[in-house]
Design an enzyme around this catalytic site. Structure first.
Site, short mmCIF file in Angstrom:
data_model
loop_
_atom_site.label_atom_id
_atom_site.label_comp_id
_atom_site.label_asym_id
_atom_site.label_seq_id
_atom_site.Cartn_x
_atom_site.Cartn_y
_atom_site.Cartn_z
N ARG A 41 -53.87 -9.96 116.39
CA ARG A 41 -53.19 -10.07 117.64
C ARG A 41 -51.85 -9.34 117.64
O ARG A 41 -51.28 -9.01 118.66
CB ARG A 41 -52.96 -11.57 117.95
CG ARG A 41 -54.26 -12.26 118.37
CD ARG A 41 -54.12 -13.73 118.48
NE ARG A 41 -54.18 -14.30 117.13
CZ ARG A 41 -54.10 -15.60 116.89
NH1 ARG A 41 -53.91 -16.45 117.87
NH2 ARG A 41 -54.21 -16.07 115.67
N ASP A 98 -49.51 -3.35 113.95
CA ASP A 98 -48.13 -3.84 113.99
C ASP A 98 -47.43 -3.63 112.65
O ASP A 98 -46.30 -3.17 112.60
CB ASP A 98 -48.12 -5.34 114.37
CG ASP A 98 -49.09 -6.16 113.52
OD1 ASP A 98 -49.87 -5.58 112.73
OD2 ASP A 98 -49.07 -7.41 113.64
N ASP A 101 -48.95 -4.25 105.29
CA ASP A 101 -48.36 -5.04 104.21
C ASP A 101 -49.02 -4.62 102.89
O ASP A 101 -48.59 -3.66 102.26
CB ASP A 101 -48.58 -6.52 104.56
CG ASP A 101 -47.89 -7.48 103.62
OD1 ASP A 101 -46.92 -7.09 102.97
OD2 ASP A 101 -48.32 -8.65 103.54
N THR A 102 -50.10 -5.27 102.49
CA THR A 102 -50.78 -4.83 101.26
C THR A 102 -51.58 -3.55 101.49
O THR A 102 -51.92 -2.83 100.56
CB THR A 102 -51.78 -5.91 100.77
OG1 THR A 102 -52.79 -6.08 101.78
CG2 THR A 102 -51.09 -7.23 100.50
N THR A 105 -55.98 -4.32 105.20
CA THR A 105 -56.52 -4.31 106.57
C THR A 105 -56.75 -2.88 107.05
O THR A 105 -57.82 -2.55 107.57
CB THR A 105 -55.55 -5.04 107.53
OG1 THR A 105 -55.33 -6.35 107.03
CG2 THR A 105 -56.11 -5.11 108.93
N LYS A 129 -44.42 -2.18 104.76
CA LYS A 129 -43.62 -2.71 103.65
C LYS A 129 -44.10 -2.01 102.38
O LYS A 129 -45.03 -2.49 101.72
CB LYS A 129 -43.89 -4.21 103.47
CG LYS A 129 -43.44 -5.10 104.61
CD LYS A 129 -43.71 -6.56 104.22
CE LYS A 129 -43.76 -7.47 105.40
NZ LYS A 129 -44.27 -8.81 105.07
P1 IMP Z 1 -52.34 -6.23 105.03
O1 IMP Z 1 -53.84 -6.21 105.05
O2 IMP Z 1 -51.82 -6.97 103.83
O3 IMP Z 1 -51.71 -4.86 105.15
O4 IMP Z 1 -51.90 -7.14 106.22
C1 IMP Z 1 -51.70 -6.74 107.46
C2 IMP Z 1 -51.59 -7.97 108.36
O5 IMP Z 1 -50.82 -9.03 107.76
C3 IMP Z 1 -50.83 -7.60 109.60
O6 IMP Z 1 -51.68 -7.08 110.61
C4 IMP Z 1 -50.18 -8.92 109.98
O7 IMP Z 1 -51.08 -9.69 110.76
C5 IMP Z 1 -49.96 -9.65 108.69
N1 IMP Z 1 -48.56 -9.54 108.19
C6 IMP Z 1 -48.17 -8.99 107.03
N2 IMP Z 1 -46.83 -9.05 106.88
C7 IMP Z 1 -46.37 -9.68 107.99
C8 IMP Z 1 -45.05 -10.06 108.43
O8 IMP Z 1 -44.01 -9.83 107.79
N3 IMP Z 1 -44.99 -10.70 109.62
C9 IMP Z 1 -46.08 -10.97 110.38
N4 IMP Z 1 -47.33 -10.62 110.02
C10 IMP Z 1 -47.47 -9.98 108.82
#
Ligand code: IMP
Length: 175
Positions: A41, A98, A101-102, A105, A129
């Site tokens: 979302r 948006d 992070d890792t 996704t 990040k």
């Molecule tokens: P990834 O798969 O770890 O890159 O995660 C991505 C998803 O984690 C984003 O689409 C967000 O929904 C969530 N996310 C990661 N860090 C944050 C944060 O600092 N605030 C809010 N949502 C976050």
């Protein structure tokens, strides 16, 4: 009520979204069939602002994935919660995220949408990040690099709150 420290002001976000929209519009000038894929979302506000500033014709669709349980701890696997309504074969697809992070996704999305044979597949993320990346992440259009903190606002949440703040703020999930 936890302390919320402003990291990216409304004005900085506004200016950066303008710049990204100008670059995207220039790069896709003449492209017949651009589809923006917003990742629900968190990307809904960023996508709404970005899309309205594009000067090239485009369509909008959404996809929803989950890589997190409650709070801020990753569970590892990415799960598809809601798929696109549109076919994307032969179309120019721009994923709008948006936050990266890792990177799991975005990696999952690139694999799974790439397999549907779009004409091109690029990525646009408002924030990333770098300190948290676990997989190599290539982002074609990036708003801001941010430190390893939990952020809320401008679509981003903590336990489904704070999404509608006009700026992006740091929240201490333990406070
Ligand atoms: P990834 O798969 O770890 O890159 O995660 C991505 C998803 O984690 C984003 O689409 C967000 O929904 C969530 N996310 C990661 N860090 C944050 C944060 O600092 N605030 C809010 N949502 C976050």
């Amino acid at each position: 009520m936890p302390d919320l420290e402003v990291l990216l002001s409304e004005e900085r976000i506004h200016d950066r979204v303008d710049e990204l929209a100008a670059r995207i519009s220039a790069d896709y000038a003449g492209a017949e069939d651009l589809l923006l894929v917003g990742v629900l979302r968190g990307a809904f506000i960023f996508l709404a602002d970005l899309a309205r500033r594009l000067t090239v014709p485009h369509a909008v669709d959404f996809i929803s994935l989950s890589s997190y349980g409650k709070g801020d701890r990753p569970t590892g696997a990415v799960r598809l919660l809601l798929d696109l309504r549109s076919e994307i074969e032969g179309r120019h697809v721009l994923i709008v995220e948006d936050i990266v992070d890792t990177g799991h996704t975005l990696e999952y999305l690139k694999q799974s949408l790439g397999a549907r044979r779009p004409a091109s597949l690029k990525t646009c993320a408002l924030t990333k990040k770098p300190a948290r990346h676990e997989v190599p992440v290539e982002i074609d259009y990036l708003g801001f690099e941010i430190p390893d903190v939990w952020v809320v606002g401008y679509g981003l949440d903590f336990e489904d709150r704070w999404r509608t703040l006009p700026h992006i703020a740091v929240i201490d999930p333990t406070s």
